[in-house]
Design a protein around this motif. Structure first.
Motif, PDB file in Angstrom:
ATOM      1  N   ASN A 133      32.139  39.021  46.697  1.00 40.57           N
ATOM      2  CA  ASN A 133      33.387  39.456  46.092  1.00 40.57           C
ATOM      3  C   ASN A 133      33.704  40.853  46.616  1.00 40.57           C
ATOM      4  O   ASN A 133      32.802  41.621  46.940  1.00 40.57           O
ATOM      5  CB  ASN A 133      33.174  39.470  44.570  1.00 40.57           C
ATOM      6  CG  ASN A 133      34.403  39.772  43.776  1.00 40.57           C
ATOM      7  OD1 ASN A 133      35.250  40.548  44.181  1.00 40.57           O
ATOM      8  ND2 ASN A 133      34.492  39.159  42.612  1.00 40.57           N
ATOM      9  N   GLU A 154      29.932  55.056  35.598  1.00 41.71           N
ATOM     10  CA  GLU A 154      30.295  53.912  36.421  1.00 41.71           C
ATOM     11  C   GLU A 154      31.452  54.268  37.334  1.00 41.71           C
ATOM     12  O   GLU A 154      32.277  55.119  37.015  1.00 41.71           O
ATOM     13  CB  GLU A 154      30.624  52.688  35.577  1.00 41.71           C
ATOM     14  CG  GLU A 154      31.850  52.800  34.712  1.00 41.71           C
ATOM     15  CD  GLU A 154      32.101  51.521  33.935  1.00 41.71           C
ATOM     16  OE1 GLU A 154      33.188  50.948  34.120  1.00 41.71           O
ATOM     17  OE2 GLU A 154      31.223  51.105  33.155  1.00 41.71           O
ATOM     18  N   THR A 163      36.595  48.803  45.738  1.00 43.95           N
ATOM     19  CA  THR A 163      37.059  47.552  46.330  1.00 43.95           C
ATOM     20  C   THR A 163      36.750  47.560  47.816  1.00 43.95           C
ATOM     21  O   THR A 163      37.210  48.445  48.551  1.00 43.95           O
ATOM     22  CB  THR A 163      38.576  47.359  46.102  1.00 43.95           C
ATOM     23  OG1 THR A 163      38.828  47.396  44.699  1.00 43.95           O
ATOM     24  CG2 THR A 163      39.044  46.025  46.658  1.00 43.95           C
ATOM     25  N   ASN A 185      35.229  43.256  44.798  1.00 42.40           N
ATOM     26  CA  ASN A 185      35.233  44.239  43.710  1.00 42.40           C
ATOM     27  C   ASN A 185      33.822  44.528  43.216  1.00 42.40           C
ATOM     28  O   ASN A 185      33.133  43.638  42.747  1.00 42.40           O
ATOM     29  CB  ASN A 185      36.108  43.745  42.561  1.00 42.40           C
ATOM     30  CG  ASN A 185      37.543  43.575  42.992  1.00 42.40           C
ATOM     31  OD1 ASN A 185      38.108  44.446  43.641  1.00 42.40           O
ATOM     32  ND2 ASN A 185      38.135  42.447  42.666  1.00 42.40           N
ATOM     33  N   LEU A 186      33.445  45.813  43.323  1.00 46.25           N
ATOM     34  CA  LEU A 186      32.101  46.244  42.935  1.00 46.25           C
ATOM     35  C   LEU A 186      32.169  47.285  41.837  1.00 46.25           C
ATOM     36  O   LEU A 186      33.163  47.994  41.683  1.00 46.25           O
ATOM     37  CB  LEU A 186      31.375  46.877  44.128  1.00 46.25           C
ATOM     38  CG  LEU A 186      31.224  46.065  45.393  1.00 46.25           C
ATOM     39  CD1 LEU A 186      30.494  46.898  46.438  1.00 46.25           C
ATOM     40  CD2 LEU A 186      30.484  44.782  45.123  1.00 46.25           C
ATOM     41  N   LYS A 187      31.048  47.407  41.129  1.00 46.77           N
ATOM     42  CA  LYS A 187      30.884  48.469  40.146  1.00 46.77           C
ATOM     43  C   LYS A 187      29.510  49.108  40.398  1.00 46.77           C
ATOM     44  O   LYS A 187      28.506  48.419  40.473  1.00 46.77           O
ATOM     45  CB  LYS A 187      30.957  47.922  38.727  1.00 46.77           C
ATOM     46  CG  LYS A 187      30.949  49.019  37.666  1.00 46.77           C
ATOM     47  CD  LYS A 187      30.985  48.462  36.265  1.00 46.77           C
ATOM     48  CE  LYS A 187      32.365  47.931  35.977  1.00 46.77           C
ATOM     49  NZ  LYS A 187      32.511  47.532  34.549  1.00 46.77           N
ATOM     50  N   ILE A 205      26.981  46.000  41.061  1.00 47.16           N
ATOM     51  CA  ILE A 205      27.263  44.626  40.647  1.00 47.16           C
ATOM     52  C   ILE A 205      28.680  44.224  41.065  1.00 47.16           C
ATOM     53  O   ILE A 205      29.553  45.076  41.241  1.00 47.16           O
ATOM     54  CB  ILE A 205      27.085  44.442  39.125  1.00 47.16           C
ATOM     55  CG1 ILE A 205      27.948  45.427  38.346  1.00 47.16           C
ATOM     56  CG2 ILE A 205      25.632  44.600  38.729  1.00 47.16           C
ATOM     57  CD1 ILE A 205      27.937  45.220  36.849  1.00 47.16           C
ATOM     58  N   GLU A 206      28.865  42.931  41.193  1.00 42.24           N
ATOM     59  CA  GLU A 206      30.193  42.412  41.499  1.00 42.24           C
ATOM     60  C   GLU A 206      30.958  42.234  40.203  1.00 42.24           C
ATOM     61  O   GLU A 206      30.407  41.848  39.189  1.00 42.24           O
ATOM     62  CB  GLU A 206      30.079  41.074  42.222  1.00 42.24           C
ATOM     63  CG  GLU A 206      29.436  41.230  43.588  1.00 42.24           C
ATOM     64  CD  GLU A 206      29.349  39.918  44.332  1.00 42.24           C
ATOM     65  OE1 GLU A 206      30.326  39.544  44.988  1.00 42.24           O
ATOM     66  OE2 GLU A 206      28.279  39.276  44.238  1.00 42.24           O
ATOM     67  N   GLU A 207      32.241  42.543  40.251  1.00 40.68           N
ATOM     68  CA  GLU A 207      33.090  42.368  39.061  1.00 40.68           C
ATOM     69  C   GLU A 207      33.837  41.064  39.122  1.00 40.68           C
ATOM     70  O   GLU A 207      34.157  40.567  40.155  1.00 40.68           O
ATOM     71  CB  GLU A 207      34.094  43.517  38.948  1.00 40.68           C
ATOM     72  CG  GLU A 207      33.431  44.812  38.538  1.00 40.68           C
ATOM     73  CD  GLU A 207      34.454  45.825  38.092  1.00 40.68           C
ATOM     74  OE1 GLU A 207      35.304  46.228  38.883  1.00 40.68           O
ATOM     75  OE2 GLU A 207      34.395  46.174  36.904  1.00 40.68           O
ATOM     76  N   GLN A 222      22.551  50.235  39.385  1.00 36.31           N
ATOM     77  CA  GLN A 222      22.983  48.873  39.698  1.00 36.31           C
ATOM     78  C   GLN A 222      24.264  48.907  40.513  1.00 36.31           C
ATOM     79  O   GLN A 222      25.116  49.772  40.290  1.00 36.31           O
ATOM     80  CB  GLN A 222      23.277  48.083  38.425  1.00 36.31           C
ATOM     81  CG  GLN A 222      22.130  47.932  37.467  1.00 36.31           C
ATOM     82  CD  GLN A 222      22.613  47.253  36.198  1.00 36.31           C
ATOM     83  OE1 GLN A 222      23.132  46.156  36.245  1.00 36.31           O
ATOM     84  NE2 GLN A 222      22.452  47.933  35.084  1.00 36.31           N
ATOM     85  N   THR A 269      34.123  52.155  40.115  1.00 32.59           N
ATOM     86  CA  THR A 269      34.552  50.894  40.724  1.00 32.59           C
ATOM     87  C   THR A 269      34.952  51.149  42.168  1.00 32.59           C
ATOM     88  O   THR A 269      35.354  52.263  42.538  1.00 32.59           O
ATOM     89  CB  THR A 269      35.726  50.267  39.950  1.00 32.59           C
ATOM     90  OG1 THR A 269      36.799  51.203  39.903  1.00 32.59           O
ATOM     91  CG2 THR A 269      35.310  49.884  38.543  1.00 32.59           C
ATOM     92  N   LEU A 305      26.838  51.489  38.825  1.00 26.82           N
ATOM     93  CA  LEU A 305      26.406  51.995  37.514  1.00 26.82           C
ATOM     94  C   LEU A 305      25.115  52.783  37.674  1.00 26.82           C
ATOM     95  O   LEU A 305      24.211  52.359  38.406  1.00 26.82           O
ATOM     96  CB  LEU A 305      26.144  50.843  36.549  1.00 26.82           C
ATOM     97  CG  LEU A 305      27.335  49.982  36.171  1.00 26.82           C
ATOM     98  CD1 LEU A 305      26.889  48.606  35.743  1.00 26.82           C
ATOM     99  CD2 LEU A 305      28.099  50.651  35.054  1.00 26.82           C
TER     100      LEU A 305
END
Length: 152
Positions: A70, A116, A120, A72-74, A150-152, A148, A118, A76
């Motif tokens: 994906n 966090e 893209t 979109n990432l986050k 992670i994918e959103e 972390q 975000t 954290l």
């Protein structure tokens, strides 16, 4: 005599290969790469970062090991310390060529705080590096845990 010598050399060769392979298996995996800093593992999943203070943007880099599916990432992270650091996500292509980056400046506190960010990606096949880097040219010490991507 030639057979004995050949057998002896073969044995030494296989022993050398086995020893090298065994040593590689026991070598620890480096998750967090210091950038003009030392990163040490503390207690219960905590890591302590000590920068040298010779330049700005000292700290550590983490590259997520798994590819993304994906865009979109986050990012954290739970972190504590003193001073100002920059959370950074950098995207490069398969050849290591820079595509883009995102930055978030945060002020550290003595208590654990989760932040966090975000981001893209241009492509989920891109390489991603995340970093926590000092803003100023000074020695710093901070701790982090629960990093972390992670994918959103």
């Amino acid at each position: 005599m030639k057979k004995v010598l050949a057998s002896l050399l073969s044995g030494i060769f296989f022993l050398a290969i086995y020893t090298t392979a065994f040593a590689a298996e026991n070598r620890p995996t480096i998750l967090y790469f210091g950038v003009e800093a030392v990163v040490n593992e503390g207690l219960e999943g905590e890591y302590i970062v000590k920068t040298k203070g010779g330049q700005t943007e000292e700290g550590f880099v983490f590259t997520p090991p798994k590819p993304f599916t994906n865009e979109n990432l986050k990012f954290l992270i739970t972190i504590k310390g003193k001073g100002i650091v920059i959370l950074k996500v950098e995207e490069t292509n398969a050849r290591g060529q820079y595509i883009k980056e995102g930055k978030l400046e945060i002020e550290l506190t003595p208590e654990w705080t989760t932040h966090e960010m975000t981001f893209t990606l241009e492509s989920p096949s891109s390489q991603v590096d995340t970093s926590v880097l000092t803003k100023n040219k000074e020695k710093a010490e901070f701790s982090f845990k629960n990093l972390q991507v992670i994918e959103e």
